[in-house]
Design a protein around this motif. Structure first.
Motif, PDB file in Angstrom:
ATOM      1  N   LEU A  40      31.072  40.318  24.976  1.00 13.81           N
ATOM      2  CA  LEU A  40      30.011  41.305  25.182  1.00 13.81           C
ATOM      3  C   LEU A  40      29.051  41.396  24.008  1.00 13.81           C
ATOM      4  O   LEU A  40      27.922  41.874  24.161  1.00 13.81           O
ATOM      5  CB  LEU A  40      30.620  42.683  25.454  1.00 13.81           C
ATOM      6  CG  LEU A  40      31.240  42.898  26.838  1.00 13.81           C
ATOM      7  CD1 LEU A  40      31.683  44.348  26.991  1.00 13.81           C
ATOM      8  CD2 LEU A  40      30.269  42.525  27.959  1.00 13.81           C
ATOM      9  N   LEU A  41      29.491  40.929  22.837  1.00 16.83           N
ATOM     10  CA  LEU A  41      28.591  40.906  21.675  1.00 16.83           C
ATOM     11  C   LEU A  41      27.398  39.983  21.925  1.00 16.83           C
ATOM     12  O   LEU A  41      26.371  40.085  21.247  1.00 16.83           O
ATOM     13  CB  LEU A  41      29.347  40.448  20.427  1.00 16.83           C
ATOM     14  CG  LEU A  41      30.427  41.395  19.895  1.00 16.83           C
ATOM     15  CD1 LEU A  41      31.169  40.737  18.740  1.00 16.83           C
ATOM     16  CD2 LEU A  41      29.814  42.715  19.459  1.00 16.83           C
ATOM     17  N   ALA A  53      24.280  32.637  17.083  1.00 15.76           N
ATOM     18  CA  ALA A  53      25.391  33.578  17.004  1.00 15.76           C
ATOM     19  C   ALA A  53      25.889  33.943  18.395  1.00 15.76           C
ATOM     20  O   ALA A  53      27.107  34.074  18.625  1.00 15.76           O
ATOM     21  CB  ALA A  53      24.965  34.841  16.257  1.00 15.76           C
ATOM     22  N   ALA A  54      24.973  34.101  19.336  1.00 13.18           N
ATOM     23  CA  ALA A  54      25.356  34.402  20.715  1.00 13.18           C
ATOM     24  C   ALA A  54      26.188  33.276  21.302  1.00 13.18           C
ATOM     25  O   ALA A  54      27.184  33.513  22.002  1.00 13.18           O
ATOM     26  CB  ALA A  54      24.124  34.652  21.570  1.00 13.18           C
ATOM     27  N   LEU A  55      25.797  32.046  21.008  1.00 18.00           N
ATOM     28  CA  LEU A  55      26.545  30.895  21.507  1.00 18.00           C
ATOM     29  C   LEU A  55      27.963  30.888  20.947  1.00 18.00           C
ATOM     30  O   LEU A  55      28.923  30.584  21.670  1.00 18.00           O
ATOM     31  CB  LEU A  55      25.821  29.598  21.124  1.00 18.00           C
ATOM     32  CG  LEU A  55      26.517  28.294  21.517  1.00 18.00           C
ATOM     33  CD1 LEU A  55      26.773  28.237  23.015  1.00 18.00           C
ATOM     34  CD2 LEU A  55      25.684  27.098  21.062  1.00 18.00           C
ATOM     35  N   VAL A  56      28.109  31.266  19.688  1.00 17.86           N
ATOM     36  CA  VAL A  56      29.439  31.300  19.070  1.00 17.86           C
ATOM     37  C   VAL A  56      30.350  32.288  19.795  1.00 17.86           C
ATOM     38  O   VAL A  56      31.499  31.960  20.136  1.00 17.86           O
ATOM     39  CB  VAL A  56      29.333  31.657  17.572  1.00 17.86           C
ATOM     40  CG1 VAL A  56      30.719  31.928  16.988  1.00 17.86           C
ATOM     41  CG2 VAL A  56      28.644  30.533  16.798  1.00 17.86           C
ATOM     42  N   VAL A  57      29.855  33.503  20.053  1.00 20.58           N
ATOM     43  CA  VAL A  57      30.712  34.498  20.707  1.00 20.58           C
ATOM     44  C   VAL A  57      30.956  34.134  22.170  1.00 20.58           C
ATOM     45  O   VAL A  57      32.031  34.439  22.720  1.00 20.58           O
ATOM     46  CB  VAL A  57      30.134  35.925  20.581  1.00 20.58           C
ATOM     47  CG1 VAL A  57      30.032  36.338  19.125  1.00 20.58           C
ATOM     48  CG2 VAL A  57      28.791  36.063  21.272  1.00 20.58           C
ATOM     49  N   ALA A  95      26.732  39.711  32.118  1.00 15.97           N
ATOM     50  CA  ALA A  95      26.243  40.253  30.853  1.00 15.97           C
ATOM     51  C   ALA A  95      25.407  39.227  30.095  1.00 15.97           C
ATOM     52  O   ALA A  95      24.403  39.582  29.461  1.00 15.97           O
ATOM     53  CB  ALA A  95      27.417  40.716  29.992  1.00 15.97           C
ATOM     54  N   VAL A  96      25.796  37.970  30.163  1.00 16.60           N
ATOM     55  CA  VAL A  96      25.025  36.922  29.486  1.00 16.60           C
ATOM     56  C   VAL A  96      23.629  36.816  30.096  1.00 16.60           C
ATOM     57  O   VAL A  96      22.623  36.741  29.373  1.00 16.60           O
ATOM     58  CB  VAL A  96      25.752  35.567  29.561  1.00 16.60           C
ATOM     59  CG1 VAL A  96      24.854  34.441  29.033  1.00 16.60           C
ATOM     60  CG2 VAL A  96      27.051  35.613  28.760  1.00 16.60           C
TER      61      VAL A  96
END
Length: 211
Positions: A40-41, A53-57, A95-96
């Motif tokens: 969800l981050l 960073a989004a790809l990492v989470v 959510a993505v």
């Protein structure tokens, strides 16, 4: 489409960290919830256009999605865990798409909306058939250890992960990429509707059947 072929490989890979988690006393449900919260981050990170960073989470969420099953197989497979896993997965997928909408509303709103409707189509066909398949005792030999009947299709877990990776690597082309992925997902949904209807239209037999 590739999930049945990749499943034996991914299970061997995630089994190694799963052993460590089991020794620490971490349950499969805890891994599921932790992975969901991490995933969800991606929403605020995408909204702020921190795509790397989004790809990492997102990838950490998908890793947790494999780990929870590995932990469950080493401890106890439960219907409650399978239910929790699939519900949180579909919320995460939506959510993505919502995160990309927030990142650039003017450019991405319609495409993200189409993707959200598309996920409803793939999710509804998957879950609706799974519920009736469980009632009828229909089995899927490609996924023998799953809590729910997994209906295959052109777009499954691997293809969805790949789409999310591509979205994050080329966010400026999200709209076009989302439309392409939506078409593939609708092919999956339509084929599931046809196959599911034909399967469930057959008379119920006393034995168990495979599809």
């Amino acid at each position: 489409m590739f999930d049945p072929k990749l499943l034996p490989i991914t299970r061997k890979v995630v089994d190694i960290p799963a052993r460590f988690l089991v020794r620490l006393g971490v349950s499969a449900d805890q891994v599921t919830v932790a992975g969901f919260l991490i995933g969800l981050l991606a929403v605020p990170l995408l909204a702020l256009e921190y795509y790397t960073a989004a790809l990492v989470v997102i990838l950490l969420n998908r890793l947790a999605d494999g780990l929870d099953g590995a932990v469950a197989r080493r401890t106890q497979l439960t219907d409650a865990g399978g239910f929790l896993d699939i519900v949180l997965d579909f919320i995460f997928y939506s959510a993505v798409a919502f995160g990309f909408l927030l990142a650039a509303p003017e450019q991405n709103a319609i495409a993200a909306g189409v993707l959200l409707v598309t996920f409803m189509g793939t999710g509804a066909t998957f879950l609706a058939f799974a519920s009736v398949a469980g009632k009828r005792g229909i089995e899927n030999p490609a996924y023998p250890n799953k809590s729910l009947h997994y209906m295959g299709g052109l777009t499954e877990g691997f293809e969805t992960i790949l789409a999310f990776v591509v979205f994050c690597l080329w966010p400026q082309h999200f709209a076009v990429l989302a439309y392409v992925f939506a078409v593939a997902c609708w092919i999956t949904a339509i084929t599931r509707i046809i196959a599911g209807y034909r399967t469930l239209k057959q008379p119920v037999t006393s034995g168990r059947s495979n599809v």
